[in-house]
Each structure stands twice: as structure tokens, then as C-alpha cells.
Scaffold this motif. Structure first.
Motif, short mmCIF file in Angstrom:
data_model
loop_
_atom_site.label_atom_id
_atom_site.label_comp_id
_atom_site.label_asym_id
_atom_site.label_seq_id
_atom_site.Cartn_x
_atom_site.Cartn_y
_atom_site.Cartn_z
N LEU A 28 0.83 -1.21 0.00
CA LEU A 28 0.00 0.00 0.00
C LEU A 28 0.87 1.27 0.00
N GLY A 29 1.80 1.31 -0.91
CA GLY A 29 2.63 2.50 -1.06
C GLY A 29 3.57 2.77 0.10
N GLY A 30 3.93 1.70 0.80
CA GLY A 30 4.90 1.85 1.90
C GLY A 30 4.28 2.17 3.24
N ARG A 31 2.95 2.16 3.32
CA ARG A 31 2.30 2.48 4.60
C ARG A 31 2.06 1.24 5.46
N VAL A 32 2.24 0.08 4.84
CA VAL A 32 2.06 -1.19 5.55
C VAL A 32 3.27 -2.06 5.27
N SER A 33 3.71 -2.81 6.30
CA SER A 33 4.78 -3.76 6.03
C SER A 33 4.43 -5.10 6.65
N SER A 34 5.01 -6.15 6.09
CA SER A 34 4.73 -7.48 6.63
C SER A 34 6.02 -8.28 6.67
N VAL B 293 -9.18 0.66 6.16
CA VAL B 293 -9.09 1.61 7.28
C VAL B 293 -8.21 2.80 6.93
N LEU B 294 -7.13 2.54 6.17
CA LEU B 294 -6.24 3.63 5.75
C LEU B 294 -6.94 4.43 4.65
#
Ligand SMILES: [Mn+2]
Length: 316
Positions: free
Chosen positions: A213-219, A314-315
Motif C-alpha cells: 500500500l505504497g509503503g504504509r504497511v509492512s509485513s 481503514v487507511l
């Protein structure tokens, strides 16, 4: 309420302390604080092995690990610590106690006890237990008690880093230092005593780190194969999730651990505005605003996909 609980604990001949499986520093610390305060009339039960990292805590060798609740002796008081829900204690049977006391700091607590002391604005369960013990007369607040409380507070704030690190948290910490706690000693035990296998596991897991998501989430994740390759255990992944959140620009971090019996254990962390407890509860889990978890009955890849989808809703 705290006075009432102090009286109940003072008056009881037998107290059994419980906490959740995969216990953390707050679970073990809060229970051992009670054990060190009252001594022999307290039995601490753990539903799973206590992580090696907490072996320095006074009284830890007396914790009873039970595979089944039927092995728990009936007691006057069942004191359930750091559990939002009684289901966090496997096959919990409240009929075996005269009174169930529930002390916790999870906002989602279901108030399952006969007596409930839930303070969601507190950083740890341990410090709430400390409040109660200060009012109790059946023991004394020794350095050992203080070390247990401090460890709970210290680990649940991620070493006084997380958003729950309030002025009050520091005030409690200062009181505990007055009682003989040495912060650098506890810090060394908790964050600088890792087994080497954990670092090898971390190396494998970090290799799975991805941005979404464009660097807003990481896993990132750990598979059963990685555990085998490094001779590691699930407890060795404690705090791995914090690496997912530690990246600039990331708002939500997702850590997934493949379970030996199938399915995935998920940990979620957010930096500020995203309520990950809500996301976790939509998958049957729960937790705090910035730190939550759940279990999912699917593969790591599927779980990752479903979670990213849930976070994207949510984002804004
Ligand atoms: Mn806690």
C-alpha cells in the motif's frame, strides 16, 4: 475496588493466578508480583512454557505449567491477570473457585470476573496489581515484588517506547527504582540476553520483509521450516513484529507466524491513528489500539492478503 480486592486477597487461604498462553513479561510479571508478595498461599499457573527470557524473575521456578485445566487445584480465589477474556486461559473453569478476580488493562475486557478491575489507560497489568498490593496487608513490597512489576511495565511499554508510555508509567517506574529495581539489570535480561538461534531466525524472517500500500504497511513472517532450520521456538519471535513498524513511513506492521498445528498467529502494530484492535477483532482476536493479534485458519500468504485488504479499508 482496589481496597476491596486487597481485602479479598489478604483474607484468602489459597490464591491461584492465571494468565494467557504465550505469556509475555506483563503476564508473568504481574502474577509473580502476587506470588512474591504473599508467598506460599499463591500458586501461579501458566498454560504454556514460560519464555526463557523471563527465567531471571524471582519465583519463576515455582510456576506450574499445566496442559489441562483439570490439573488445577480448586482455590478460594482465581486471580486472572492480563486477559481481556476468560477464553485466553485455556478451558478456564470458574466453578472451581469461590471468587474470580479479573485484573487487566485491555479496553476490550469482557468483565468476566466476579470482581473486575480494568483500567484501559494503564500501560500494564503489573502496575495495577502493584496498586492493589500497596493497599494489602498480607505481605510486603520487597525488591523482588518490585522487579516483577517493573518487568511487566518495562516490557508492555517496549522499554518505555510505545504510545502507552505515560507520565504515570514513569512515576510508577520511579517508585519501583526506589524499591531497589536496577533498570539496566532488567534491560540486560530482557533485551540483551537473546539466544543465538533467535538471531538466526530473525535473519531468515527479515528476508521476508515487504512493503505494501505504497509503503504504509509492512509485513514479515516466520514459517515452520525456519523454526526447524534454526532449532528455534515460537517464543523466539517475541518482538519480531516491532521490526515491521520500525520502518519510516509505515503506519501498520503485520507479523505472521505459521502454527505447528496449521493456521497462522498474527501480530499487528500501528504507529498512531489506526486501531489494530478493531482489525484483529474482525478476525476473532483483540488487543490494544496500537498492538493487537489474532489467529487465522489459513496459509501465511492468504492471511497476509486478507490483512492487507482489511488495513487498506481503514487507511483512507
Ligand atoms: Mn499487558
Amino acid at each position: 475496588m482496589k481496597e476491596r480486592i486487597a481485602k479479598i486477597l489478604d483474607g484468602a487461604k489459597s490464591i491461584a493466578c492465571f494468565f494467557h498462553k504465550n505469556p509475555d513479561g506483563d503476564a508473568v510479571g504481574s502474577a509473580l508480583a502476587v506470588k512474591n508478595f504473599y508467598g506460599d498461599k499463591v500458586t501461579v499457573y501458566s498454560p504454556s512454557k514460560v519464555p526463557e527470557v523471563y527465567e531471571f524473575l524471582p519465583g519463576v521456578e515455582e510456576i506450574v505449567v499445566y496442559p489441562d485445566f483439570s490439573e488445577v487445584a480448586p482455590s478460594e480465589v482465581f486471580l486472572v491477570l492480563d486477559c481481556a477474556d476468560e477464553r485466553r486461559v485455556p478451558s478456564f473453569d470458574k466453578s472451581r473457585a469461590d471468587v474470580v478476580v479479573n485484573i487487566d488493562h485491555h479496553e476490550t475486557n469482557t468483565l468476566f470476573g466476579d470482581v473486575n478491575l480494568v483500567e484501559a489507560d494503564r500501560a500494564s497489568t503489573s502496575e495495577i496489581v502493584f496498586d492493589v498490593l500497596k493497599l494489602a496487608k498480607g505481605g510486603s513490597i520487597t525488591r523482588e515484588v518490585a522487579e516483577c512489576v517493573y518487568t511487566g511495565l518495562y516490557t508492555d511499554t517496549g522499554g518505555f517506547k510505545f504510545s502507552n508510555t505515560s507520565k504515570q508509567a514513569f512515576e510508577v517506574a520511579a517508585e519501583l527504582v526506589d524499591l531497589g529495581v536496577e533498570p539496566s539489570k532488567i534491560a540486560t535480561y530482557v533485551y540483551e540476553s537473546y539466544p543465538f538461534r533467535r538471531m538466526r531466525l530473525l535473519a531468515l524472517s527479515l528476508a521476508t520483509l515487504e512493503l505494501h500500500l505504497g509503503g504504509r504497511v509492512s509485513s514479515m513472517y516466520v514459517t515452520r521450516k525456519m523454526f526447524e532450520e534454526t532449532s528455534s521456538y515460537p517464543e523466539d519471535t517475541e518482538d519480531f513484529v516491532n521490526y515491521t513498524r520500525s520502518i519510516k513511513g509505515v503506519e501498520v506492521g503485520i507479523f505472521l507466524r505459521e502454527l505447528s498445528g496449521g493456521g497462522v498467529k498474527v501480530s499487528l502494530r500501528s504507529k498512531s491513528q489506526v486501531n489494530v484492535a478493531e482489525i484483529a477483532s474482525s478476525f476473532g482476536g483483540g488487543g490494544h489500539f496500537n498492538a493487537a493479534g489474532c489467529e487465522m485458519d489459513c496459509s501465511v500468504e492468504e492471511a497476509k492478503h486478507l490483512l492487507i485488504e482489511a488495513v487498506s479499508r481503514v487507511l483512507a
